[in-house]
Design a protein around this motif. Structure first.
Motif, PDB file in Angstrom:
ATOM      1  N   UNK A   1       0.809  -1.205   0.000  1.00  0.00           N
ATOM      2  CA  UNK A   1       0.000   0.000   0.000  1.00  0.00           C
ATOM      3  C   UNK A   1       0.845   1.260   0.000  1.00  0.00           C
ATOM      4  N   UNK A   2       1.920   1.258   0.787  1.00  0.00           N
ATOM      5  CA  UNK A   2       2.805   2.428   0.836  1.00  0.00           C
ATOM      6  C   UNK A   2       3.466   2.656  -0.522  1.00  0.00           C
ATOM      7  N   UNK A   3       3.902   1.563  -1.172  1.00  0.00           N
ATOM      8  CA  UNK A   3       4.526   1.681  -2.494  1.00  0.00           C
ATOM      9  C   UNK A   3       3.536   2.231  -3.520  1.00  0.00           C
ATOM     10  N   UNK A   4       2.290   1.737  -3.486  1.00  0.00           N
ATOM     11  CA  UNK A   4       1.265   2.233  -4.408  1.00  0.00           C
ATOM     12  C   UNK A   4       0.960   3.702  -4.144  1.00  0.00           C
ATOM     13  N   UNK A   5       0.955   4.097  -2.879  1.00  0.00           N
ATOM     14  CA  UNK A   5       0.713   5.500  -2.537  1.00  0.00           C
ATOM     15  C   UNK A   5       1.806   6.392  -3.114  1.00  0.00           C
ATOM     16  N   UNK A   6       3.063   6.004  -2.913  1.00  0.00           N
ATOM     17  CA  UNK A   6       4.180   6.805  -3.424  1.00  0.00           C
ATOM     18  C   UNK A   6       4.108   6.923  -4.948  1.00  0.00           C
ATOM     19  N   UNK A   7       3.830   5.808  -5.619  1.00  0.00           N
ATOM     20  CA  UNK A   7       3.793   5.819  -7.083  1.00  0.00           C
ATOM     21  C   UNK A   7       2.629   6.654  -7.613  1.00  0.00           C
ATOM     22  N   UNK A   8       1.438   6.443  -7.055  1.00  0.00           N
ATOM     23  CA  UNK A   8       0.256   7.108  -7.593  1.00  0.00           C
ATOM     24  C   UNK A   8       0.195   8.586  -7.235  1.00  0.00           C
ATOM     25  N   UNK A   9       0.367   8.901  -5.955  1.00  0.00           N
ATOM     26  CA  UNK A   9       0.269  10.297  -5.528  1.00  0.00           C
ATOM     27  C   UNK A   9       1.457  11.105  -6.036  1.00  0.00           C
ATOM     28  N   UNK A  10       2.654  10.515  -5.996  1.00  0.00           N
ATOM     29  CA  UNK A  10       3.824  11.215  -6.523  1.00  0.00           C
ATOM     30  C   UNK A  10       3.673  11.538  -7.999  1.00  0.00           C
ATOM     31  N   UNK A  11       3.189  10.575  -8.784  1.00  0.00           N
ATOM     32  CA  UNK A  11       2.994  10.799 -10.221  1.00  0.00           C
ATOM     33  C   UNK A  11       1.943  11.860 -10.479  1.00  0.00           C
ATOM     34  N   UNK A  12       0.818  11.754  -9.779  1.00  0.00           N
ATOM     35  CA  UNK A  12      -0.279  12.704  -9.998  1.00  0.00           C
ATOM     36  C   UNK A  12       0.122  14.114  -9.593  1.00  0.00           C
ATOM     37  N   UNK A  13       0.820  14.247  -8.476  1.00  0.00           N
ATOM     38  CA  UNK A  13       1.232  15.576  -8.030  1.00  0.00           C
ATOM     39  C   UNK A  13       2.228  16.191  -9.005  1.00  0.00           C
ATOM     40  N   UNK A  14       3.131  15.373  -9.562  1.00  0.00           N
ATOM     41  CA  UNK A  14       4.069  15.893 -10.564  1.00  0.00           C
ATOM     42  C   UNK A  14       3.318  16.387 -11.792  1.00  0.00           C
ATOM     43  N   UNK A  15       2.313  15.632 -12.224  1.00  0.00           N
ATOM     44  CA  UNK A  15       1.508  16.047 -13.379  1.00  0.00           C
ATOM     45  C   UNK A  15       0.854  17.399 -13.116  1.00  0.00           C
ATOM     46  N   UNK A  16       0.285  17.560 -11.929  1.00  0.00           N
ATOM     47  CA  UNK A  16      -0.399  18.814 -11.599  1.00  0.00           C
ATOM     48  C   UNK A  16       0.590  19.973 -11.468  1.00  0.00           C
ATOM     49  N   UNK A  17       1.796  19.692 -10.979  1.00  0.00           N
ATOM     50  CA  UNK A  17       2.789  20.751 -10.795  1.00  0.00           C
ATOM     51  C   UNK A  17       3.421  21.175 -12.117  1.00  0.00           C
ATOM     52  N   UNK A  18       3.677  20.226 -13.019  1.00  0.00           N
ATOM     53  CA  UNK A  18       4.454  20.517 -14.226  1.00  0.00           C
ATOM     54  C   UNK A  18       3.666  20.368 -15.521  1.00  0.00           C
ATOM     55  N   UNK A  19       2.395  19.995 -15.443  1.00  0.00           N
ATOM     56  CA  UNK A  19       1.625  19.763 -16.650  1.00  0.00           C
ATOM     57  C   UNK A  19       1.541  20.977 -17.564  1.00  0.00           C
ATOM     58  N   UNK A  20       1.245  22.127 -17.004  1.00  0.00           N
ATOM     59  CA  UNK A  20       1.118  23.344 -17.811  1.00  0.00           C
ATOM     60  C   UNK A  20       2.435  23.704 -18.477  1.00  0.00           C
ATOM     61  N   UNK A  21       3.526  23.588 -17.739  1.00  0.00           N
ATOM     62  CA  UNK A  21       4.841  23.944 -18.270  1.00  0.00           C
ATOM     63  C   UNK A  21       5.248  23.043 -19.418  1.00  0.00           C
ATOM     64  N   UNK A  22       4.806  21.769 -19.381  1.00  0.00           N
ATOM     65  CA  UNK A  22       5.202  20.805 -20.411  1.00  0.00           C
ATOM     66  C   UNK A  22       4.077  20.528 -21.409  1.00  0.00           C
ATOM     67  N   UNK A  23       3.096  21.443 -21.474  1.00  0.00           N
ATOM     68  CA  UNK A  23       2.004  21.368 -22.439  1.00  0.00           C
ATOM     69  C   UNK A  23       1.153  20.111 -22.245  1.00  0.00           C
ATOM     70  N   UNK A  24       0.958  19.747 -20.993  1.00  0.00           N
ATOM     71  CA  UNK A  24       0.083  18.659 -20.605  1.00  0.00           C
ATOM     72  C   UNK A  24       0.343  17.384 -21.395  1.00  0.00           C
ATOM     73  N   UNK A  25      -0.681  16.868 -22.052  1.00  0.00           N
ATOM     74  CA  UNK A  25      -0.574  15.527 -22.636  1.00  0.00           C
ATOM     75  C   UNK A  25       0.144  15.506 -23.981  1.00  0.00           C
ATOM     76  N   UNK A  26       0.685  16.659 -24.383  1.00  0.00           N
ATOM     77  CA  UNK A  26       1.600  16.655 -25.520  1.00  0.00           C
ATOM     78  C   UNK A  26       2.949  16.083 -25.100  1.00  0.00           C
ATOM     79  N   UNK A  27       3.176  16.017 -23.798  1.00  0.00           N
ATOM     80  CA  UNK A  27       4.417  15.453 -23.268  1.00  0.00           C
ATOM     81  C   UNK A  27       4.219  13.970 -22.950  1.00  0.00           C
ATOM     82  N   UNK A  28       5.124  13.136 -23.433  1.00  0.00           N
ATOM     83  CA  UNK A  28       5.044  11.698 -23.162  1.00  0.00           C
ATOM     84  C   UNK A  28       5.220  11.416 -21.681  1.00  0.00           C
ATOM     85  N   UNK A  29       6.100  12.188 -21.009  1.00  0.00           N
ATOM     86  CA  UNK A  29       6.319  11.992 -19.581  1.00  0.00           C
ATOM     87  C   UNK A  29       5.045  12.281 -18.791  1.00  0.00           C
TER      88      UNK A  29
END
Length: 543
Positions: free
Chosen positions: A229-257
């Motif tokens: 559960x802890x591993x899933x939390x780190x992977x899911x929340x960490x990924x989602x928070x990065x998307x929200x923090x950097x999505x606009x700067x990297x043109x959202x889903x135009x970025x593969x990352x």
């Protein structure tokens, strides 16, 4: 926290048992702690330190860039690393408190945060600064959530509203004084002092909490650690928070990352939910959401987080970017609103036992929406006085919403469930704020572009008013020594900046109207709240 007592048709003897049993089960929650106000001071100090640190760093980033030789994208990780670490820790605070002992975990988190603050200020390289900011985020993630749980248990149920009002002072006032304090420290002493300032505050908070806070009698060490559960939390929340923090700067889903991380966030989140609901010893107890007050309050908290952060994020940007105010001037403009929040929270804390929380939240939403509507009328020529009353109204509205909403959300939870409930409530409210900031950042850019295109249609050299404006600007440039061609070029560039600036002002006005509409969504959602009298006061909960 005392268990809620439902009104039912019961014989007198059973009715007495139904009332007495919760009292016997949670004597501390009923009585409150002997040193409750000293505890309140200590935990609010810890929460305030964490909240201020979340906003104080932003004003110092340009100085850090110059001192450490970092680019804008590189220095952004000073903020991003902290946010990622703290958001992951927040929902784990209940589990970690049980595992390590809540008092030990709380004091340890403060000490970690304080030591990391010193090492952040002493960092001589960007890599070291980012690393210690992540460590600081690990410590800081617990401060707000554990503070809330400790406060809720330190005060008796009839004073729960006052406890949340005291907590709210730190949470709401902190982001206002953060930029002002950060700007002043950076200008006068250098950016390391935005971290060094935490050392005496953290030391005092740790000493007081070690002295006056005690582990609850009902605390039990987990029988197993949910590593999956802890591993899933780190992977899911960490990924989602990065998307929200950097999505606009990297043109959202135009970025593969960004696309890949969004998929990991969604799939990992679903797997996390399934895992925690099916395992016997979850790291995050989503089962507390079975309480109606808890899940309804959490939904309301997400909505409030989106609307609140939308305004809290854009207003300093507008003041500094469009009106050219310094960080210190911005803080001074925002200060009256913070004081209004503090005053309204103090009053509302005493009203929660006497007034239906739904009435208070409704009044707060309406006042907040009115403030947002007034802010939507701002112009590029607005001064500090134009923000005074809208921010006063905004502060009053926040106080009316925050205290009763937090109180009713946690009102049904048993003492054993309270730490997990507080963690989930703060986590989802933070997540709502992250969605709000990400969405608003995108909308500001898009609204500005749309408004600029509309305004540009009416700005043409064939238009007499535009031609006269360009001629006036050209003469002004020539009067300063420029030749005709250079003067005309500069005049057109200045006119273009003015059009873009006006488009930006209109965009912010539209954002504030949107904030008002989002906050008004709280009102119909209140129909789902079944509590009809003050939360936490030991009143019955009606079906």
């Amino acid at each position: 926290m005392a268990e809620a007592v439902r009104v039912q048709e019961l014989p007198a003897e059973e009715d007495v048992t139904a009332v007495v049993a919760p009292i016997a089960a949670a004597p501390h929650a009923r009585r409150g702690e002997e040193h409750k106000y000293l505890i309140a001071f200590a935990v609010v100090l810890a929460a305030l330190m964490q909240v201020i640190d979340s906003s104080i760093v932003n004003v110092a980033l340009p100085d850090m860039m110059g001192n450490l030789g970092a680019s804008l994208d590189e220095i952004a990780w000073v903020s991003t690393g902290y946010i990622l670490a703290s958001v992951i820790v927040i929902p784990l605070t209940g589990f970690l408190g049980d595992l390590l002992g809540r008092k030990r975990y709380f004091v340890g988190s403060i000490v970690t945060f304080t030591i990391a603050s010193f090492l952040c200020g002493a960092s001589g390289s960007l890599g070291a600064l980012i690393f210690w900011r992540i460590v600081q985020g690990i410590g800081g993630g617990a401060l707000m959530t554990v503070s809330q749980a400790v406060l809720f248990e330190a005060f008796p149920p009839e004073e729960a509203g006052m406890a949340m009002a005291l907590f709210g002072l730190g949470v709401m006032v902190g982001p206002t004084i953060g930029p002002t304090l950060g700007g002043w420290l950076t200008d006068n002493y250098g950016w390391p002092w935005i971290f060094y300032i935490n050392i005496p505050v953290g030391a005092l908070a740790a000493i007081m909490i070690a002295t006056y806070v005690h582990d609850p009698a009902h605390q039990q060490r987990p029988k197993a650690i949910d590593y999956i559960g802890i591993a899933l939390l780190i992977a899911s929340v960490g990924s989602l928070q990065y998307v929200l923090e950097h999505g606009e700067r990297e043109d959202w889903f135009a970025s593969r990352l960004i696309t890949s991380l969004a998929v990991i966030g969604v799939v990992g989140g679903a797997a996390l939910l399934w895992r925690e609901l099916t395992t016997d010893h979850p790291a995050i107890d989503f089962r507390v959401l079975r309480h109606r007050q808890m899940w309804v309050g959490t939904v309301l908290g997400v909505v409030m987080g989106i609307g609140l952060y939308a305004m809290a994020f854009t207003l300093p940007v507008f003041l500094q970017g469009n009106l050219r105010m310094t960080a210190e001037q911005t803080g001074i403009v925002l200060l009256p609103g913070a004081l209004a929040t503090a005053l309204s929270m103090a009053i509302v804390g005493r009203l929660t036992n006497r007034v239906d929380p739904r009435i208070l939240i409704t009044a707060g939403a309406l006042i907040f929406a009115l403030a947002a509507w007034k802010l939507s009328k701002i112009t590029g020529e607005s001064g500090a006085h134009d923000f005074f009353w809208p921010l006063i109204l905004r502060g009053v509205g926040l106080g009316l919403m925050f205290v009763p909403l937090t109180t009713i959300t946690l009102a049904e939870l048993s003492p054993q469930e309270l730490p997990q409930g507080a963690g989930l409530y703060n986590f989802f409210r933070q997540l709502g704020g992250s969605f709000g900031i990400a969405g608003i950042s995108t909308l500001v850019i898009r609204f500005t572009a749309q408004n600029r295109a509309t305004l540009a249609e009416h700005v043409s050299l064939y238009d007499p008013a535009t031609a006269a404006r360009v001629e006036m600007l050209t003469r002004g440039m020539m009067a300063r020594g420029a030749d005709l061609w250079t003067a005309q070029k500069r005049a057109l560039a200045l006119l273009d900046r003015q059009v873009t600036g006006q488009a930006s002002v209109i965009a912010y006005g539209e954002i504030y109207v949107l904030s008002a509409l989002i906050i008004l969504v709280l009102i119909p959602l209140l129909l789902l709240v079944r509590q009809t009298r003050g939360a936490g006061g030991g009143h019955a909960i009606m079906e």
